[in-house]
Every structure is written in C-alpha cells, then in structure tokens.
Design a protein around this motif. Structure first.
Motif, PDB file in Angstrom:
ATOM      1  N   HIS A  33       0.718  -1.079  -0.121  1.00 38.57           N
ATOM      2  CA  HIS A  33      -0.411  -0.544  -0.240  1.00 38.57           C
ATOM      3  C   HIS A  33       0.658   1.007   0.181  1.00 38.57           C
ATOM      4  N   PRO A  34       0.921   2.181  -1.345  1.00 38.74           N
ATOM      5  CA  PRO A  34       1.974   3.083  -0.876  1.00 38.74           C
ATOM      6  C   PRO A  34       1.120   4.327  -0.458  1.00 38.74           C
ATOM      7  N   VAL A  35       2.022   5.106  -0.093  1.00 42.33           N
ATOM      8  CA  VAL A  35       1.205   6.334   1.094  1.00 42.33           C
ATOM      9  C   VAL A  35       1.908   8.045   0.667  1.00 42.33           C
ATOM     10  N   LEU A  36       0.816   8.385   0.942  1.00 35.09           N
ATOM     11  CA  LEU A  36       0.941   9.795   0.355  1.00 35.09           C
ATOM     12  C   LEU A  36       2.101  10.301   1.193  1.00 35.09           C
ATOM     13  N   THR A  37       2.934  11.508   0.634  1.00 36.59           N
ATOM     14  CA  THR A  37       4.043  11.795   1.258  1.00 36.59           C
ATOM     15  C   THR A  37       4.012  13.359   0.563  1.00 36.59           C
ATOM     16  N   SER A  38       3.110  13.746   0.621  1.00 33.66           N
ATOM     17  CA  SER A  38       2.528  15.224   1.110  1.00 33.66           C
ATOM     18  C   SER A  38       0.874  15.551   0.915  1.00 33.66           C
ATOM     19  N   PRO A  39       0.540  16.540   1.194  1.00 30.74           N
ATOM     20  CA  PRO A  39      -1.120  16.444   1.638  1.00 30.74           C
ATOM     21  C   PRO A  39      -1.166  16.685  -0.145  1.00 30.74           C
ATOM     22  N   LEU A  40      -3.097  16.597   0.241  1.00 27.98           N
ATOM     23  CA  LEU A  40      -3.512  16.872  -1.191  1.00 27.98           C
ATOM     24  C   LEU A  40      -4.457  17.960  -1.171  1.00 27.98           C
ATOM     25  N   PRO A  41      -4.859  18.716  -2.374  1.00 27.38           N
ATOM     26  CA  PRO A  41      -5.642  19.892  -2.101  1.00 27.38           C
ATOM     27  C   PRO A  41      -6.279  19.793  -1.702  1.00 27.38           C
ATOM     28  N   THR A  42      -6.410  20.891  -1.058  1.00 25.73           N
ATOM     29  CA  THR A  42      -7.667  21.036  -0.094  1.00 25.73           C
ATOM     30  C   THR A  42      -9.051  21.782  -0.508  1.00 25.73           C
ATOM     31  N   ASN A  43      -9.590  22.494  -1.895  1.00 24.04           N
ATOM     32  CA  ASN A  43      -9.960  22.943  -2.426  1.00 24.04           C
ATOM     33  C   ASN A  43     -10.465  21.722  -3.474  1.00 24.04           C
ATOM     34  N   LEU A  44     -11.116  20.872  -3.366  1.00 16.55           N
ATOM     35  CA  LEU A  44     -11.091  19.550  -4.343  1.00 16.55           C
ATOM     36  C   LEU A  44     -13.330  20.137  -4.290  1.00 16.55           C
ATOM     37  N   ASN A  45     -13.715  20.046  -2.968  1.00 16.96           N
ATOM     38  CA  ASN A  45     -15.085  20.092  -3.502  1.00 16.96           C
ATOM     39  C   ASN A  45     -16.151  20.266  -4.370  1.00 16.96           C
ATOM     40  N   GLY A  46     -16.100  18.540  -4.352  1.00 18.21           N
ATOM     41  CA  GLY A  46     -16.966  18.237  -5.815  1.00 18.21           C
ATOM     42  C   GLY A  46     -16.279  17.871  -7.282  1.00 18.21           C
ATOM     43  N   ARG A  47     -15.119  18.364  -6.586  1.00 23.51           N
ATOM     44  CA  ARG A  47     -14.627  18.681  -8.687  1.00 23.51           C
ATOM     45  C   ARG A  47     -13.693  17.158  -8.732  1.00 23.51           C
ATOM     46  N   THR A  48     -13.471  17.498 -10.039  1.00 23.10           N
ATOM     47  CA  THR A  48     -13.504  16.474 -11.099  1.00 23.10           C
ATOM     48  C   THR A  48     -11.360  16.237 -11.040  1.00 23.10           C
ATOM     49  N   VAL A  49     -11.138  15.190 -10.311  1.00 26.01           N
ATOM     50  CA  VAL A  49      -9.916  15.529 -10.518  1.00 26.01           C
ATOM     51  C   VAL A  49      -9.081  14.980 -11.588  1.00 26.01           C
ATOM     52  N   MET A  50      -8.663  15.036 -12.448  1.00 27.58           N
ATOM     53  CA  MET A  50      -7.651  14.183 -13.596  1.00 27.58           C
ATOM     54  C   MET A  50      -6.273  14.233 -13.164  1.00 27.58           C
ATOM     55  N   VAL A  51      -5.910  12.521 -12.810  1.00 21.60           N
ATOM     56  CA  VAL A  51      -4.555  12.283 -11.770  1.00 21.60           C
ATOM     57  C   VAL A  51      -3.644  12.210 -13.366  1.00 21.60           C
ATOM     58  N   ILE A  52      -2.771  12.475 -13.359  1.00 20.75           N
ATOM     59  CA  ILE A  52      -1.418  11.904 -14.237  1.00 20.75           C
ATOM     60  C   ILE A  52      -0.097  11.588 -13.670  1.00 20.75           C
ATOM     61  N   ASP A  53       0.074  10.687 -14.446  1.00 22.16           N
ATOM     62  CA  ASP A  53       1.442   9.543 -14.342  1.00 22.16           C
ATOM     63  C   ASP A  53       2.041   9.106 -15.126  1.00 22.16           C
ATOM     64  N   ASP A  54       3.106   8.836 -14.468  1.00 23.27           N
ATOM     65  CA  ASP A  54       3.576   8.270 -15.735  1.00 23.27           C
ATOM     66  C   ASP A  54       3.622   6.893 -16.367  1.00 23.27           C
ATOM     67  N   ILE A  55       3.090   5.934 -15.393  1.00 22.21           N
ATOM     68  CA  ILE A  55       2.558   4.632 -15.961  1.00 22.21           C
ATOM     69  C   ILE A  55       1.882   3.920 -15.194  1.00 22.21           C
ATOM     70  N   PHE A  56       0.732   2.990 -15.176  1.00 21.11           N
ATOM     71  CA  PHE A  56      -0.122   1.995 -14.737  1.00 21.11           C
ATOM     72  C   PHE A  56       0.327   0.843 -14.986  1.00 21.11           C
ATOM     73  N   ASP A  57       1.252   0.356 -13.377  1.00 23.09           N
ATOM     74  CA  ASP A  57       1.703  -1.309 -13.408  1.00 23.09           C
ATOM     75  C   ASP A  57       0.990  -2.118 -12.844  1.00 23.09           C
ATOM     76  N   THR A  58       1.646  -2.014 -10.956  1.00 18.68           N
ATOM     77  CA  THR A  58       0.058  -2.491 -10.808  1.00 18.68           C
ATOM     78  C   THR A  58      -0.772  -2.483 -10.321  1.00 18.68           C
ATOM     79  N   GLY A  59      -0.601  -0.979 -10.147  1.00 17.83           N
ATOM     80  CA  GLY A  59      -2.046  -0.020  -9.815  1.00 17.83           C
ATOM     81  C   GLY A  59      -2.445   0.139  -8.519  1.00 17.83           C
TER      82      GLY A  59
END
Ligand code: PRP
Length: 179
Positions: free
Chosen positions: A78-104
């Motif tokens: 289980h990977p862990v966050l090393t920095s906080p998430l944005p605080t202004n999400l409030n029902g918005r759609t988040v588009m997560v950008i990453d280089d690779i989808f491996d194990t998921g």
C-alpha cells in the motif's frame, strides 16, 4: 548513460509528443466546460504533465508525492502519500496524471484518498499502461501507449535515480555490475 546498461528505444520523443497532443485534445473535448483539477503524481508523472499542460491554456494544477517504499528496498503493498492533497476539491473532478500504470497500487490508493478528501470524481491519465494482470485493475480514462510488461525508463521513469530525463522511453537491460 551508465555504459554498462543498455536501453532499447521503444517510444520516440516525436511519437510521445504527437500522442500527448491527441490525449490533450481528447480531454479538452470531453471536459470542455468542466472545472478540472490536474493532479500530477511525483516524481515520475512530472514530464508527462508538463507536456500535457503545454497543450492546454490555464488549468488548475496540483502535485502529490507518493512513496512505494517504506524505508527499505521492498515495495509497499500500500503506497502512502508523502505530501498533502489539495484542499479545494469540493466536488470537483480530479484528473490524475502519472507516467505509468503498472500494478495499479498507486492510482488505486490515490483514488480512495481523493474521494475521501472531497473530490466529486477521479479520472486517470497515464502515458504508459503495462500489458499485464493489474493487482488493482482500474479503468484508465486516457492512455498514451499500452506497452509490454518490461522494465522501461525515460520520460519520468528512472532506474536507480537515472534515465528519468530521457526524452524517449526505452526498455532497460541493466549492466552486469548492477545486478
Ligand atoms: C512509479 C510511477 C507510478 C507508480 C506506478 O512511481 O511513477 O507512480 O510507480 O506503479 P504501480 O501501478 O505499480 O503503483 P515510483 O514509486 O517508482 O516513484 P517515482 O515516480 O517517484 O519514481
């Protein structure tokens, strides 16, 4: 390049640039009037995110750190966050950008964290998706390239801290002295 390693080119800089433009156009079409939050997964997602952002005008951007290692060389289940998430999400759609989808593991963890933090929806955009059985199968909304299940470097992907800055993606065969 470490002269004991060999890298077989898989995706050229030009093919990555052209495909990135196509993906950006798909996102822009599907989300023409949406207030998206682009969330880059560090460190590997940064070059792809920069390339995508170069195709858009002003977008709401944020970054998050994720660690797959718990102070040892063994990957965490289980990977862990090393920095906080944005605080202004409030029902918005988040588009997560990453280089690779491996194990998921990484995107699966992030999805839960983002929804808990108030995101209305989470979508995923990755440059590469490995052709393999994913431990955490997710429907990836935007995929640059499906690639074989091999160890790749470049365009954000590193090996031992090197090759991340290559402008192409290649399959790495580590030199004997690294093994
Ligand atoms: C890599 C990559 C993804 C994750 C994908 O990150 O950047 O975030 O692994 O793998 P998964 O689907 O098996 O979870 P890494 O942990 O190597 O960190 P880095 O991006 O800082 O190099």
């Amino acid at each position: 390049m470490n002269d004991a390693d060999s890298i077989k080119p898989l995706l050229s800089a030009e093919s990555i640039r052209a495909r990135t433009e196509e993906v950006a156009a798909e996102i822009a079409t599907r989300h023409a009037s949406d207030d998206l939050v682009f969330l880059t997964v560090l460190e590997g997602g940064a070059p792809f995110a920069r390339a995508l952002h170069g195709c858009f005008g002003t977008v709401s951007q944020a970054e998050v750190g994720v660690s797959s290692y718990g102070g040892s060389t063994q990957p965490l289940t289980h990977p862990v966050l090393t920095s906080p998430l944005p605080t202004n999400l409030n029902g918005r759609t988040v588009m997560v950008i990453d280089d690779i989808f491996d194990t998921g593991n990484t995107l699966s963890m992030l999805s839960g964290e983002l929804l808990t933090a108030g995101a209305g929806a989470v979508e995923y955009c990755v440059l590469l998706r490995k052709t393999r059985e994913h431990e955490h199968p997710l429907a990836i909304d935007y995929v640059g390239f499906d690639i074989p299940d091999e160890f790749v470097v470049g365009f954000g992907l590193d090996f031992d801290g090197v090759y991340r800055d290559l402008d192409y993606v290649g399959v790495l065969t580590p030199g004997a002295r690294r093994l």
